[in-house]
Design a protein around this motif. Structure first.
Motif, mmCIF file in Angstrom:
data_model
loop_
_atom_site.group_PDB
_atom_site.id
_atom_site.type_symbol
_atom_site.label_atom_id
_atom_site.label_comp_id
_atom_site.label_asym_id
_atom_site.label_seq_id
_atom_site.Cartn_x
_atom_site.Cartn_y
_atom_site.Cartn_z
ATOM 1 N N ASN A 63 0.551 15.704 2.591
ATOM 2 C CA ASN A 63 0.902 14.557 1.751
ATOM 3 C C ASN A 63 1.227 13.335 2.603
ATOM 4 O O ASN A 63 0.817 12.214 2.275
ATOM 5 C CB ASN A 63 2.095 14.914 0.867
ATOM 6 N N CYS A 85 -6.186 16.404 2.571
ATOM 7 C CA CYS A 85 -5.883 15.008 2.258
ATOM 8 C C CYS A 85 -6.886 14.446 1.252
ATOM 9 O O CYS A 85 -6.514 13.767 0.288
ATOM 10 C CB CYS A 85 -5.901 14.198 3.544
ATOM 11 N N CYS A 144 -3.680 5.979 3.002
ATOM 12 C CA CYS A 144 -3.635 4.930 1.974
ATOM 13 C C CYS A 144 -3.098 3.613 2.543
ATOM 14 O O CYS A 144 -3.606 2.532 2.218
ATOM 15 C CB CYS A 144 -2.766 5.380 0.795
ATOM 16 N N LYS A 145 -2.085 3.719 3.374
ATOM 17 C CA LYS A 145 -1.529 2.524 4.000
ATOM 18 C C LYS A 145 -2.551 1.883 4.940
ATOM 19 O O LYS A 145 -2.682 0.647 5.001
ATOM 20 C CB LYS A 145 -0.259 2.889 4.760
ATOM 21 N N ARG A 164 -0.654 9.631 2.555
ATOM 22 C CA ARG A 164 0.024 8.347 2.391
ATOM 23 C C ARG A 164 -0.252 7.420 3.577
ATOM 24 O O ARG A 164 -0.392 6.208 3.412
ATOM 25 C CB ARG A 164 1.527 8.567 2.206
ATOM 26 N N GLU A 165 -0.333 7.982 4.780
ATOM 27 C CA GLU A 165 -0.678 7.174 5.954
ATOM 28 C C GLU A 165 -2.086 6.597 5.829
ATOM 29 O O GLU A 165 -2.335 5.436 6.181
ATOM 30 C CB GLU A 165 -0.564 8.027 7.215
ATOM 31 N N ASN A 177 10.502 9.362 -3.973
ATOM 32 C CA ASN A 177 10.658 7.913 -3.930
ATOM 33 C C ASN A 177 11.028 7.437 -5.334
ATOM 34 O O ASN A 177 10.186 7.385 -6.233
ATOM 35 C CB ASN A 177 9.360 7.251 -3.457
ATOM 36 N N LYS A 217 -1.062 5.125 -4.620
ATOM 37 C CA LYS A 217 -0.789 6.377 -3.906
ATOM 38 C C LYS A 217 -0.149 7.358 -4.875
ATOM 39 O O LYS A 217 0.801 7.015 -5.585
ATOM 40 C CB LYS A 217 0.154 6.124 -2.729
ATOM 41 N N GLU A 227 9.019 4.417 -6.958
ATOM 42 C CA GLU A 227 7.657 4.751 -7.371
ATOM 43 C C GLU A 227 7.658 5.588 -8.641
ATOM 44 O O GLU A 227 6.856 5.356 -9.555
ATOM 45 C CB GLU A 227 6.931 5.505 -6.248
#
Length: 461
Positions: A287, A266, A294-295, A291-292, A118, A302, A121
Motif C-alpha cells: 500500500n 501495487c 500516486c504521488k 501511494r508513493e 488518514n 489514491k 481522507e
C-alpha cells in the motif's frame, strides 16, 4: 517419499513478507500449521489427562511435555451448550442495523485500522459517497490463520454495516509465481473456495459481499493492468522493492519473481475503481508503494487503506523456534485439543501487558466477537470475574490481580466457543465437505509431511 514431501512443503507458503509495523515488539508471521482438517477425526479430550495446574502455573510456555486441558477442567468453564451462535448473531445484527449517522460510519470504519487511518481522507470520502466501494484483499491459503478468519470477518461486517459496497478479491492469479503449487491457477481457486467456506462458517455477511477473482479481472482488463504494472516497475528501484520484504531469511533465494511481485500487488491496488482497501498489515508495504507511485505521477484519487491487525506468534522467541512449529498460532481448523495445547505453551508472563500475545488475542478476537471475557477462578483466588473492556483487564493483569494461568484457561475456552460453529459447518455442510476434499486432492504430499511431523512434535518441547 517423506523426504520429498518435506522438501515440497518446507518452503514458505506466502510470498508476501512479514511486517513488524505493529506496536508490539514481537515478530509477527503467518506460518502453515498442521492441516488436521484434511485427514484426522475429531480428537477425544478425555483420552488426555493433565491437571488444571498445567495452565494455571505456566506463564512462559515451557512445559516438559505436550498435553492439553482435561475434560474435567473444561467442565468448570461456562457451559457452551446454551451459548448463542456467534456467527448467526453477528450476521443478524448487520441485517438489522441501518447505515447510521456520518459520525457512526466514520467511527466504525476508523476502528478497523485504528490510528493507521488518514482521518481527513476518510472523512472527505464519506462526505462525497454514501456507499463507497471497498475491496478486501485475500491471498487464498489452505491454512487459514485466525486473523484471516475471525478478524477479517469482523472487519468486513463493519464495512457492510457502514453502508459500503464490499468486494473480496481473491488473488488467485499470483499462484503463477508461487512455488508451493507449481503455478497452477486451478489449485489456487480450489483453495479460494475453501477459504470462502471458512468465512461463511464464521458468519461473514457474504450475502451482501461480491466475490471477485483477480485472474478474471486481469483477463478482462489486461490493456489497463499490464501497462500500469510495467510503469510501476519502471519507476521503482530494486532497493525500494527489497524494502517491501522487510526481514528475510538470508538463506532463502531471491528470485526475479520476488522483484516483480510488489509491482503486481501495487497494480492490483491501483487499477480497480476502489475507494477503500481492507488489507492485512502484511500488505502494508504494498500500500505504501502504491501511494508513493500516486504521488510520483501526481494521481489524486489514491485509495484509502484500512489495515487490520495481525495477531502475534504465541511463542516468546519465534525466530529461534523451528519455523514449522505447530504451536506458533491458532488456526481456524484447530479443535479444542489443539487450542489447549497451544495456549498452554503461549508466552504470557505475569504483569507484562505490552507484547503479551494472549492479551492481544483477547483484545482483537475475544472481546470484539463475544463482547466479554469470562474468567473462572476459585473463591480463594478472587472468584469468577467478567471483563467487558480491555482497559479493565489490563489494569488487573498489570497489578497481578489476574494471573496468567487464569487468563490462559479462559482464553482457550473462549477461542473454542468462537471456532465451534466453524467445525460444525464443515461436518454438516456438503459444500464445505467438498471444499475440503478439493484441497486434499492437491496436498497429498503435504499430508505425508504433516503426518510425519505429528509423530515428531515432542521434539519441539
Amino acid at each position: 517419499m517423506l523426504a520429498r514431501a518435506f522438501a515440497l512443503v518446507g518452503k514458505v507458503w506466502k510470498r508476501t513478507p512479514n511486517m513488524s509495523a505493529s506496536t508490539s515488539p514481537r515478530r509477527r508471521s503467518h506460518l502453515p500449521p498442521q492441516p488436521r482438517h484434511l485427514y484426522h477425526t475429531p480428537a477425544q479430550r478425555d483420552i488426555f489427562s493433565v491437571e488444571q495446574q498445567l495452565l494455571q502455573s505456566n506463564s512462559g510456555g515451557a512445559l516438559p511435555r505436550l498435553d492439553c486441558i482435561s475434560k474435567q477442567n473444561w467442565s468448570k468453564q461456562p457451559n457452551t451448550g446454551n451459548m448463542e451462535n456467534s456467527a448467526h448473531a453477528a450476521l443478524d445484527s448487520i441485517r438489522d442495523t441501518v447505515e447510521g449517522s456520518f459520525d457512526q460510519r466514520f467511527a466504525t470504519l476508523k476502528s478497523i485500522g485504528e490510528d493507521r487511518v488518514n482521518d481527513d481522507e476518510l472523512e472527505l470520502l464519506l462526505k462525497k459517497k454514501s456507499a463507497p466501494i471497498c475491496y478486501v484483499w485475500c491471498d487464498p491459503s489452505p491454512w487459514m490463520h485466525i486473523s484471516e478468519g475471525i478478524i477479517k470477518t469482523l472487519c468486513v461486517n463493519k464495512m457492510v454495516r457502514s453502508g459500503c459496497k464490499v468486494k473480496i478479491i481473491m488473488t488467485d492469479w499470483f499462484a503463477r509465481i508461487n512455488h508451493n503449487i507449481g503455478g497452477n491457477l486451478n489449485k489456487m481457486q480450489t483453495i479460494g473456495l475453501y477459504n470462502i467456506e471458512m468465512w461463511k462458517a464464521a458468519g461473514m455477511a457474504l450475502d451482501r459481499v461480491e466475490l471477485v477473482w483477480l485472474s478474471d479481472e486481469i483477463n478482462r482488463h489486461a490493456d489497463e493492468y499490464w501497462p500500469l504494472a510495467m510503469d510501476i516497475s519502471r519507476k521503482t528501484t530494486v532497493h525500494r522493492i527489497k524494502r517491501c520484504y522487510g526481514r528475510r531469511d538470508p538463506f532463502e533465494e531471491f528470485t526475479a519473481a520476488d522483484i516483480f511481485y510488489p509491482s503486481l500487488q501495487c497494480a492490483t491496488i491501483l487499477f480497480q475503481k476502489v475507494d477503500i482497501w481492507l488489507l492485512g498489515m502484511d500488505q502494508h508495504e504494498a500500500n505504501l508503494l502504491a501511494r508513493e507511485y500516486c504521488k510520483h505521477i501526481k494521481r489524486r484519487n489514491k485509495p484509502i487503506a484500512l489495515s487490520h491487525n495481525i495477531l502475534p506468534n504465541l511463542l516468546q522467541y519465534p525466530e529461534e523456534e523451528h519455523r514449522r512449529n505447530p504451536l506458533l498460532a491458532i488456526y481456524m481448523e484447530d479443535n479444542e485439543v489443539d487450542i489447549s495445547r497451544k495456549i498452554i505453551h503461549a508466552f504470557c508472563p505475569p504483569k507484562l501487558v505490552e507484547g503479551n500475545p494472549c492479551l492481544e488475542y483477547i483484545k482483537y478476537i475475544i472481546l470484539p466477537w463475544l463482547g466479554k471475557f469470562e474468567v473462572v477462578r476459585k473463591k480463594e483466588d478472587g472468584g469468577d470475574k467478567m471483563f467487558l473492556s480491555m482497559e479493565e483487564l489490563t489494569t488487573d493483569y498489570a497489578s497481578g490481580a489476574l494471573q496468567p494461568g487464569d487468563v490462559k484457561l479462559a482464553l482457550a475456552n473462549s477461542l473454542s466457543k468462537i471456532l465451534q460453529p466453524v467445525h460444525g459447518h464443515f461436518k454438516s455442510n456438503s459444500e464445505a465437505k467438498n471444499a475440503v476434499e478439493g484441497v486434499k486432492v492437491y496436498f497429498l504430499s503435504a499430508l505425508l509431511f504433516f503426518t510425519f511431523r505429528t509423530e515428531m512434535e515432542h521434539c519441539f518441547v
